[in-house]
Design a protein around this motif. Structure first.
Motif, mmCIF file in Angstrom:
data_model
loop_
_atom_site.group_PDB
_atom_site.id
_atom_site.type_symbol
_atom_site.label_atom_id
_atom_site.label_comp_id
_atom_site.label_asym_id
_atom_site.label_seq_id
_atom_site.Cartn_x
_atom_site.Cartn_y
_atom_site.Cartn_z
ATOM 1 N N SER A 1 -2.290 -12.651 -3.255
ATOM 2 C CA SER A 1 -2.082 -11.326 -2.651
ATOM 3 C C SER A 1 -2.962 -11.129 -1.429
ATOM 4 O O SER A 1 -2.518 -10.568 -0.415
ATOM 5 N N ALA A 2 -4.202 -11.591 -1.486
ATOM 6 C CA ALA A 2 -5.108 -11.451 -0.343
ATOM 7 C C ALA A 2 -4.628 -12.274 0.839
ATOM 8 O O ALA A 2 -4.649 -11.802 1.992
ATOM 9 N N ILE A 3 -4.169 -13.490 0.591
ATOM 10 C CA ILE A 3 -3.647 -14.329 1.670
ATOM 11 C C ILE A 3 -2.406 -13.700 2.275
ATOM 12 O O ILE A 3 -2.248 -13.663 3.504
ATOM 13 N N ALA A 4 -1.508 -13.176 1.443
ATOM 14 C CA ALA A 4 -0.306 -12.521 1.951
ATOM 15 C C ALA A 4 -0.663 -11.294 2.783
ATOM 16 O O ALA A 4 -0.037 -11.029 3.820
ATOM 17 N N PHE A 5 -1.681 -10.551 2.374
ATOM 18 C CA PHE A 5 -2.119 -9.371 3.116
ATOM 19 C C PHE A 5 -2.665 -9.758 4.489
ATOM 20 O O PHE A 5 -2.324 -9.142 5.501
ATOM 21 N N VAL A 6 -3.498 -10.788 4.534
ATOM 22 C CA VAL A 6 -4.070 -11.238 5.805
ATOM 23 C C VAL A 6 -2.977 -11.747 6.742
ATOM 24 O O VAL A 6 -2.971 -11.431 7.938
#
Length: 66
Positions: free
Chosen positions: A42-47
């Motif tokens: 989720s963090a990678i997708a957000f970035v």
């Protein structure tokens, strides 16, 4: 978009199926790993979404100036 959502949720689905099939008394390390993978994904997708949005905004601003 749908395949990405499936990939992101697959660790939690695996955790649910594994929990139904096994009845361990000790701590479930798979639970922590599944949630950690999901949060990292989720963090990678957000970035990536933020970077793409900034690039699109810059492109629109440059085209409006000309």
């Amino acid at each position: 978009m749908i395949p990405l959502l499936i990939v992101g949720g697959s660790p939690l689905l695996y955790l649910a199926v594994d929990h139904m099939n096994s009845h361990y008394v000790d701590a479930n390390i798979g639970l922590g790993l599944a949630f950690m993978f999901t949060w990292i994904y989720s963090a990678i997708a957000f970035v990536v979404a933020i970077v793409l949005m900034v690039k699109r905004k810059r492109k629109n601003n440059i085209s409006k100036e000309q």
